[in-house]
Structure formats: C-alpha cells, structure tokens
Design an enzyme around this catalytic site. Structure first.
Site, PDB file in Angstrom:
ATOM      1  N   LYS A 116     -34.739 -14.147  30.989  1.00  0.00           N
ATOM      2  CA  LYS A 116     -36.008 -14.491  31.654  1.00  0.00           C
ATOM      3  C   LYS A 116     -37.206 -14.398  30.713  1.00  0.00           C
ATOM      4  CE  LYS A 116     -33.506 -14.981  35.282  1.00  0.00           C
ATOM      5  NZ  LYS A 116     -33.144 -16.329  35.730  1.00  0.00           N
ATOM      6  N   LYS A 158     -40.229  -6.238  34.233  1.00  0.00           N
ATOM      7  CA  LYS A 158     -39.061  -6.969  34.736  1.00  0.00           C
ATOM      8  C   LYS A 158     -37.941  -6.939  33.701  1.00  0.00           C
ATOM      9  CE  LYS A 158     -41.710 -10.321  37.480  1.00  0.00           C
ATOM     10  NZ  LYS A 158     -41.910 -11.750  37.795  1.00  0.00           N
ATOM     11  N   GLY A 164     -34.461 -12.682  40.520  1.00  0.00           N
ATOM     12  CA  GLY A 164     -34.276 -12.454  41.950  1.00  0.00           C
ATOM     13  C   GLY A 164     -34.668 -11.064  42.409  1.00  0.00           C
ATOM     14  N   GLU A 200     -45.618  -8.274  32.808  1.00  0.00           N
ATOM     15  CA  GLU A 200     -46.655  -9.245  33.149  1.00  0.00           C
ATOM     16  C   GLU A 200     -47.634  -8.697  34.177  1.00  0.00           C
ATOM     17  OE1 GLU A 200     -43.976 -12.215  36.018  1.00  0.00           O
ATOM     18  OE2 GLU A 200     -44.119 -12.653  33.895  1.00  0.00           O
ATOM     19  N   PHE A 202     -49.335  -8.121  37.514  1.00  0.00           N
ATOM     20  CA  PHE A 202     -48.785  -8.192  38.868  1.00  0.00           C
ATOM     21  C   PHE A 202     -49.739  -8.982  39.744  1.00  0.00           C
ATOM     22  CE2 PHE A 202     -48.200  -6.439  43.210  1.00  0.00           C
ATOM     23  CZ  PHE A 202     -46.888  -6.864  43.406  1.00  0.00           C
ATOM     24  N   HIS A 208     -44.273 -17.648  46.976  1.00  0.00           N
ATOM     25  CA  HIS A 208     -43.187 -18.098  46.115  1.00  0.00           C
ATOM     26  C   HIS A 208     -42.955 -19.566  46.437  1.00  0.00           C
ATOM     27  CE1 HIS A 208     -38.804 -17.645  44.594  1.00  0.00           C
ATOM     28  NE2 HIS A 208     -38.985 -18.898  44.959  1.00  0.00           N
ATOM     29  N   LYS A 237     -34.224 -14.388  50.844  1.00  0.00           N
ATOM     30  CA  LYS A 237     -35.021 -15.351  51.597  1.00  0.00           C
ATOM     31  C   LYS A 237     -34.478 -15.480  53.011  1.00  0.00           C
ATOM     32  CE  LYS A 237     -35.858 -17.796  47.298  1.00  0.00           C
ATOM     33  NZ  LYS A 237     -35.340 -18.832  46.402  1.00  0.00           N
ATOM     34  N   GLU A 288     -39.441 -18.102  36.862  1.00  0.00           N
ATOM     35  CA  GLU A 288     -38.027 -18.197  36.491  1.00  0.00           C
ATOM     36  C   GLU A 288     -37.525 -19.613  36.699  1.00  0.00           C
ATOM     37  OE1 GLU A 288     -35.568 -15.482  38.771  1.00  0.00           O
ATOM     38  OE2 GLU A 288     -36.932 -13.827  38.379  1.00  0.00           O
ATOM     39  N   ARG A 292     -28.902 -23.858  39.146  1.00  0.00           N
ATOM     40  CA  ARG A 292     -27.831 -24.097  40.132  1.00  0.00           C
ATOM     41  C   ARG A 292     -28.414 -24.857  41.317  1.00  0.00           C
ATOM     42  NH1 ARG A 292     -29.857 -18.881  41.033  1.00  0.00           N
ATOM     43  NH2 ARG A 292     -30.795 -18.683  43.090  1.00  0.00           N
TER      44      ARG A 292
HETATM   45  C1  MV4 Z   1     -43.785 -11.076  40.597  1.00  0.00           C
HETATM   46  C2  MV4 Z   1     -44.629 -10.680  41.664  1.00  0.00           C
HETATM   47  C3  MV4 Z   1     -45.942 -10.465  41.377  1.00  0.00           C
HETATM   48  N1  MV4 Z   1     -46.412 -10.627  40.128  1.00  0.00           N
HETATM   49  N2  MV4 Z   1     -44.305 -11.227  39.368  1.00  0.00           N
HETATM   50  C4  MV4 Z   1     -39.709 -11.099  43.036  1.00  0.00           C
HETATM   51  C5  MV4 Z   1     -38.479 -11.924  42.849  1.00  0.00           C
HETATM   52  C6  MV4 Z   1     -38.571 -12.476  41.499  1.00  0.00           C
HETATM   53  N3  MV4 Z   1     -38.149 -13.842  41.504  1.00  0.00           N
HETATM   54  C7  MV4 Z   1     -40.011 -12.331  41.109  1.00  0.00           C
HETATM   55  N4  MV4 Z   1     -40.630 -11.505  42.075  1.00  0.00           N
HETATM   56  C8  MV4 Z   1     -41.932 -11.198  41.998  1.00  0.00           C
HETATM   57  N5  MV4 Z   1     -42.496 -11.336  40.772  1.00  0.00           N
HETATM   58  C9  MV4 Z   1     -45.586 -10.996  39.152  1.00  0.00           C
HETATM   59  N6  MV4 Z   1     -46.070 -11.142  37.918  1.00  0.00           N
HETATM   60  C10 MV4 Z   1     -44.064 -10.537  42.915  1.00  0.00           C
HETATM   61  C11 MV4 Z   1     -42.703 -10.764  43.086  1.00  0.00           C
HETATM   62  C12 MV4 Z   1     -42.199 -10.496  44.397  1.00  0.00           C
HETATM   63  C13 MV4 Z   1     -42.037  -9.175  44.844  1.00  0.00           C
HETATM   64  C14 MV4 Z   1     -42.301  -8.072  44.043  1.00  0.00           C
HETATM   65  C15 MV4 Z   1     -42.139  -6.781  44.505  1.00  0.00           C
HETATM   66  C16 MV4 Z   1     -41.675  -6.570  45.808  1.00  0.00           C
HETATM   67  C17 MV4 Z   1     -41.386  -7.639  46.625  1.00  0.00           C
HETATM   68  C18 MV4 Z   1     -41.551  -8.949  46.157  1.00  0.00           C
HETATM   69  C19 MV4 Z   1     -41.266 -10.012  46.972  1.00  0.00           C
HETATM   70  C20 MV4 Z   1     -41.409 -11.285  46.500  1.00  0.00           C
HETATM   71  C21 MV4 Z   1     -41.892 -11.520  45.210  1.00  0.00           C
END
Ligand code: MV4
Length: 445
Positions: A116, A158, A164, A200, A202, A208, A237, A288, A292
């Site tokens: 990633k 991360k 995910g 990164e 937040f 999303h 989801k 990301e 698939r």
């Molecule tokens: C984030 C974010 C906020 N800021 N990145 C969660 C799944 C993955 N695909 C990326 N995710 C997130 N990335 C930045 N820079 C918020 C999420 C996020 C999330 C984070 C913590 C707890 C629950 C979440 C639910 C959806 C997305």
C-alpha cells in the site's frame, strides 16, 4: 475465447461467475470443500471437483489441489472471484507457469498494489491526489513523530501490507506515537508477516468512494463511475450505492479521470477499483487499489447496464472491453444480507434455512446461493445474499428496496435484514448524510 473456466471460489460469487459463463457458452468447473457438497455452485456448474476438507485453508486456499482440479478437467482459465486467492500473487504465478489463464492481475501487479505504501507513491508520482503523509514507509518512531509534526495531528499509521482496515492506528498527539507505532507494527508482523508502516494525515469522518475500472491489453482503461461504500461496520461494508449521493458531477468526473490516469500509469489490465477518501469539501485522496472484482460490483452493473464479469473474461482472453461505459442511468443500492444477528453485535448465525422467499419484480436483483433447507456452514464468510435494487433516482431506489424487503423472508437463521429495514427509515441514511464513522449514530436513530 476460453472453452472451460474453473471457478476457484464458493457462494454467491461462484454462482455469479457461472451465470455469465453460461451466457457466453463457456463450460464451468466448480471446486468445493467437503462442507460444500450440497452447495448451489456445485449443482449449477457443468463439472465439480472436491478439493479438500471444510477449512478454507485446506480447500479454497489450497493451490495444489485447485491446480490439480484444473488439470484433470482441462480448464483453460481460472476465475478467483473475490477473497480467498483473488489477490494471491503465488496463485497468479502458478497459473502462468501452468499456462492456465488467471482471470485477474499478473503476480507483479498484485505485489505492486498489495504494497500500500508503494502503491500510494506510484499514484502520487503520476499526479493522482493522495492523503498527505510519509513518502513510502516510516521506519522509526522518531521519523513518524517528525512527519506527524510537519503535517499536524491527528495522523494514522497503516500497515504497508494491510488494507481494508487491518493494522491501522489513529494517533491524536505526539505522546501516543510510540505506543501506536509499536502495536501497529506488531499487529502487521503477526497479520501479514511484514511490519512495515506508513503514515498519513487522518481525515475525520470521510466518505469512502471508489471508482470501478476495466483495463485491456491495448492500454485502454475505462471508468464505470463511482460507488459510495461509507456504511461499514468494523471495515465490513453493509450497504453500497451508485452514484454517491454527495459527489457532484464535476467531482465524479475528476475522480474518474484521476483513477484512469493512475491505472494507465501502471498498465493496468482487467477489473480494478481505486478507493478514495472524500472530505466534506469534496477533496478526494487515493488510499488503495483493489485488483479484483468486488462484492459490490453489481450496483455498477445496474447503473451502467454492463456485465463486469463478462468484461473480465473478454480482456483476460486478450480481447477489447466489450461494453464500454457511457452515461450512468438511475440509482442502485446493494444491501448485504449476512447470517449475523444485528441485535447481538452482528454475531454469526449459521444453520439451516427453514423457509426462504426472495423478492422479485422490476429493478430487483438477488445474487445468492441459498435455498430452502440449505445449511449455511460456519466455516466461511457470512454473506448469504445481496439485494440489489435499481431505480430511476435515489428516492425511487429506496422505495423499491423497502418493498423488496417487505417480500423478503429468511427463517431459521438471524440475518441483517432487520438492520437494513431500520436503515431504510433512518433520516440520515434517507438524506444521504452519512460517513464512515456514523454507523453508531445511524443505528441509534
Ligand atoms: C483512513 C481514514 C482516515 N484518514 N485514512 C479504513 C479502511 C481502509 N481502506 C482505509 N480506512 C481508513 N483510512 C486516512 N488517512 C479512515 C479510514 C476508515 C476508518 C478508520 C478507522 C476506523 C474506522 C474506519 C472506517 C472507515 C474508514
């Protein structure tokens, strides 16, 4: 074109792939575990081969066993579906070595996008907007603190090998960095055998939103528009919709353009999804790329009137994308029906289907492998059906979803149907005013 495709998966997605193969005149081979000998995908495929015991590790993840099944049946291609081996570079490589076409990305592409931090740098370098943060990996706590101070708190750590939602830590101040860094890298090591982290900014309460792409061997990449997947629980989801209710036409066009640019820069072939986080002010940032077909692909099919599995098969066979995107028409939702009890923390609820009635009618689609008296085994994913609705606009699609749920009966197990019915009466959901953080708020209203 392929003569025979082996489907290295189970459940609704195996059935979904079999259906398209039948329409294309391609023979199908199902593989199944001992626990799945009564499964629908076994019944509907032309041939079926048992590949091992109930546990996924010994069956649907058992590469030698699946390759043996492909050999004995003479399959010339393998479709991995989603999950299991869909993003396994070794599996893609073994298919290449055995000259059986893997309907998915090359091992190199899986490795590139599976890292990633690397994927993010690649996208940034070709001009796709990314979340501000470290350039690639952060190797030390000191480095993490330095970058966090530059970009400002809160930040998120991360796992490079994650995705995910696994191996992530939100960090709200400098004194939390050390602990978060150590626990996240430890979790990443245990979970992915790779401790590497990146950092990164937040983004608070983002949406999303992802773009569905399809690339071919001739350098063409097409966008089939967006899906809003913000209604999640613990990174699972629950409801997706297309188009996103908050994205303007202008933002949608810009996101599509950025996604296509990114995919072209890596010579992407086949189905892919670029995930973005979207801010309150419509700023979007790459997070990301998934290499698939995804669970939620049907909503894109509904608004584009295109069979995405068919496109995957054609481009894997070296042909052009058959059905190009034009205008997205109407609005579509997917509601994931899981064998889980929404009143008990979404606890798994496998068992026998005592009574089943599916909804139908115009604009209603069910992708499911369950039937009356089917016993849902406890070993796999809890997804038992997807209700996909299409309407001329969002309000119409919501009305249609409500009436479809009125017709929908599953007895014998607990399902997430009551959750969806509650959501369809929630004012925030109805107005489109939700984000990835709001599930608790949505559940309480
Ligand atoms: C984030 C974010 C906020 N800021 N990145 C969660 C799944 C993955 N695909 C990326 N995710 C997130 N990335 C930045 N820079 C918020 C999420 C996020 C999330 C984070 C913590 C707890 C629950 C979440 C639910 C959806 C997305």
């Amino acid at each position: 074109m392929f003569k025979k495709i082996l489907i290295a998966n189970r459940g609704e997605i195996a059935l979904r792939i079999i259906r398209t193969c039948k329409e294309l005149g391609i023979s199908t081979v199902a593989v199944y575990s001992v626990a799945d000998k009564e499964a629908a995908h076994v019944v509907f495929a032309d041939e079926a081969v048992c590949i091992g015991p109930a546990s996924g590790k010994e069956s649907y993840l058992n590469i030698p066993s699946i390759m043996a099944a492909a050999e004995v049946t003479g399959a010339d291609a393998i479709h991995p579906g989603y999950g299991f081996l869909a993003e396994n570079a070794d599996f893609s490589q073994v298919c290449e070595d055995m000259k059986i076409k893997f309907i998915g990305p090359s091992p190199e592409m899986i490795n590139k996008m599976g890292d990633k931090a690397y994927a993010k740098t690649t996208m940034k370098n070709c001009g796709v907007p990314v979340v501000p943060g470290s350039d690639g990996a952060v190797d030390t706590i000191e480095e993490a603190k330095k970058i966090a101070n530059e970009i400002g708190y809160p930040v998120i750590l991360k796992a490079s090998a994650g995705g995910g939602g696994k191996g992530m830590r939100i960090v709200r101040s400098e004194d939390e960095v050390e602990n978060a860094f150590l626990t996240a890298s430890n979790e990443a090591m245990v979970g992915f055998d790779n401790a590497e982290l990146y950092l990164e900014k937040f983004i608070e309460a983002p949406r999303h939103v992802e773009i569905q792409l399809m690339g071919d061997q001739f350098g063409n990449v097409y966008s089939y528009g967006d899906r809003d997947c913000s209604i999640q629980r613990r990174h699972q989801k629950l409801i997706e919709e297309s188009p996103s209710p908050v994205i303007t036409a202008e933002t949608r066009a810009k996101m599509s353009e950025a996604a296509v640019l990114g995919a072209k820069s890596v010579n992407y072939e086949g189905a892919g999804t670029i995930e973005f986080l979207v801010d309150k002010d419509q700023s979007f940032y790459f997070i990301e790329m998934n290499t698939r077909i995804q669970v939620e692909h049907p909503i894109t099919e509904m608004v584009n009137n295109v069979d995405l599995i068919k496109q995957q098969i054609f481009v894997a066979a070296g042909e052009k994308v058959q059905d190009l995107p034009s205008e997205m028409i109407g609005h579509s939702f997917e509601f994931r029906i899981n064998a889980e009890d929404p009143d008990n923390n979404f606890r798994p609820s496998p068992g026998r289907i005592e009574y089943l009635h599916f909804p139908g009618g115009f604009g209603v689609r069910i992708d499911s492998h369950i039937y009356n008296d089917y016993i849902i085994p406890p070993y796999y994913d809890s997804l038992v059906a997807k209700l996909i609705v299409w309407g001329v606009d969002r309000d119409h699609a919501i009305k249609r979803a409500k009436r479809a749920f009125d017709e929908f009966t599953i007895e014998g197990i607990k399902t997430t149907i009551p959750f969806h019915q509650k959501m369809l009466n929630n004012k925030y959901f109805l107005s489109g005013d939700y984000n990835t953080n709001s599930i608790e708020k949505l559940l309480d209203n």
